[in-house]
Design an enzyme around this catalytic site. Structure first.
Site, short mmCIF file in Angstrom:
data_model
loop_
_atom_site.label_atom_id
_atom_site.label_comp_id
_atom_site.label_asym_id
_atom_site.label_seq_id
_atom_site.Cartn_x
_atom_site.Cartn_y
_atom_site.Cartn_z
N GLU A 209 0.87 -1.17 0.00
CA GLU A 209 0.00 0.00 0.00
C GLU A 209 0.91 1.22 0.00
O GLU A 209 1.52 1.55 1.03
CB GLU A 209 -0.92 0.00 1.23
CG GLU A 209 -1.94 -1.13 1.24
CD GLU A 209 -2.97 -1.03 0.14
OE1 GLU A 209 -3.09 0.06 -0.46
OE2 GLU A 209 -3.64 -2.03 -0.14
N CYS A 243 -2.24 9.24 2.54
CA CYS A 243 -1.77 8.63 1.29
C CYS A 243 -2.70 8.90 0.12
O CYS A 243 -2.28 8.86 -1.04
CB CYS A 243 -1.56 7.12 1.47
SG CYS A 243 -3.04 6.24 2.02
#
Length: 454
Positions: A209, A243
């Protein structure tokens, strides 16, 4: 803590089969939920210390999301863990075919500092739900929260089952020397490359990720007030250290001035009397210096001030930004939004597809044709139409990247799937053994095989 011995201890415990029953998994999920509820104050205080995060934001983006994910797994894990019957081809008669889920084994979860509770414990929920053991490595950049997580985990789980390893690069390197059955990493693409190289030594399956520069497009049909508020929310949240933050914005030139006005109003509404004392700060001096330098890439039309003593950067909207400026060359990870005007949507699409695939994309439009066009042409991990960030706040859809923004996904059943190997099993009856597949091959057998496989 001897990391090699820890991994061996977890492997020995996993091999006893003690983690496999659904009853055990559910009990451990309940234990984790109870520990989080009992230690909310501890986690609030830790995140306040690390990044000045407010209790409401802690619950909204960290503990509340984790507890909701646990509830979802408790509701569904029994059905997920069951064998799934499949249709058996006639050529394999008489037999039963089914898919049997089994846990991978000993998992390594490496989490970042920006959402230190959510991004550590949500993967752990998947590991527990799937029946794995886990070694957790929180980030040293959020020391108070990492210590709190370690205290909570060690208070409810034995290290042979779930353990937390504290430390920095030395400990990361030592962990990556070990043989794990699955690795789940959340962090930067640069470190992701290193993790993947280490995993290749043992051909260890993994989820990455990562991040990247997630674009926002605001076209001339958008509700500009709503767009400004929702984009400002995405930029102010966690001081932009997310993110999937809206990293940069393409805005149609006909609505640019209106957007600037509405963005300023949104910031003013978020912080009455200009009091930003409860807004998150940048995590450390190194990142503060880096993000502060990016302010030089354009002209601040909203915000633009910093407070070095607090490592605070005011929510900022930058105009006059060129595509080759420093702020457009790296993920910002801060509350600065560079604004680039356009007149033709093709300009936005061509720029996006000519760069690395982002973790998220956000489009503000009232035009269905524009929506279809952008979704058809642009590849990205996930995103929103007429909002930001919220697509990841659900257990009913997977979250993950593509290309340079990551591989694999999780949340809800996808978290269970991530830490699960699905075995295809055929259980063949012995009361009948058709000779057609055995040598010697004959023209008659050829006809029968073709008939059965047609």
């Amino acid at each position: 803590m001897d990391i090699e011995k820890l991994v061996k201890m977890q492997r020995n415990f996993f091999n006893t089969g003690g983690t496999r029953s659904v009853r055990f998994r559910r009990a451990m999920l309940r234990r984790l939920a109870g520990a989080i509820k009992d230690n909310e104050d501890l986690l609030n205080e830790a995140m306040k210390e690390d990044m000045n995060k407010s209790p409401l934001e802690v619950y909204m983006t960290e503990t509340g999301m984790v507890l909701d994910e646990i509830r979802y797994h408790l509701k569904h894990v029994e059905s997920w863990a069951m064998d799934k019957e499949k249709i058996t081809p006639l050529a394999q008669f008489p037999s039963r075919s089914y898919v049997s889920p089994e846990p991978y084994g000993v998992a390594l979860i490496m989490s970042p500092w920006n959402y230190p509770v959510q991004l550590c414990l949500e993967p752990l929920i998947g590991a527990i739900s799937a029946g794995c053991t886990a070694v957790i490595k929180p980030s040293a950049y959020a020391p108070a929260t990492s210590a709190a997580i370690g205290e909570i985990i060690h208070s409810v789980f034995p290290p042979k089952y779930i353990a937390v390893v504290q430390g920095g690069r030395k400990e990361n390197s030592k962990l990556l020397e070990q043989r794990f059955d699955y690795i789940f990493f959340t962090g930067s693409p640069a470190v992701g490359h290193m993790v993947m190289e280490s995993a290749a030594k043992y051909l260890t399956p993994m989820t990455l990720e990562l991040g990247g520069k997630s674009p926002v497009i605001v076209d001339q049909t958008a509700d500009i007030r709503i767009a400004a508020r929702r984009i400002a929310f995405g930029k102010v949240l966690n001081a932009g250290q997310t993110c999937v933050e809206p990293d940069y914005m393409f805005i149609h030139e006909s609505v640019k001035e209106e957007f600037i006005t509405e963005y300023q109003m949104a910031i003013s509404d978020f912080f009455p009397d200009g009091d930003m004392s409860d807004m998150n700060v940048i995590i450390n001096q190194k990142h503060f210096d880096r993000v502060s330098r990016l302010l030089e890439s354009g002209r601040a039309v909203v915000g633009g001030t910093t407070d070095p003593e607090r490592r605070f950067i005011e929510p900022t909207l930058l105009d006059d930004v060129s595509l080759d400026s420093p702020i457009m060359q790296e993920e910002i990870f801060g509350p600065i939004l560079p604004m680039i005007t356009y007149t033709n949507i093709d300009t936005c699409i061509e720029y996006i597809i000519s760069h690395e695939k982002p973790l998220a994309l956000y489009l503000f439009t009232a035009s269905k044709s524009t929506e279809r066009r952008v979704l058809r042409c642009c590849s990205f991990g996930g995103g929103c139409i007429n909002d930001t960030i919220i697509h990841l706040a659900t257990s009913r859809m997977p979250f993950g990247g593509v290309g340079a923004s990551g591989m694999g996904s999780y949340h809800g059943k996808k978290s269970f799937d991530t830490f699960t190997h699905y075995r295809s099993i055929v259980s063949k009856g012995t009361w009948l053994d058709l000779p057609v597949r055995y040598r010697p091959y004959t023209p008659l057998k050829d006809k029968i095989i073709r008939l059965l496989m047609h």
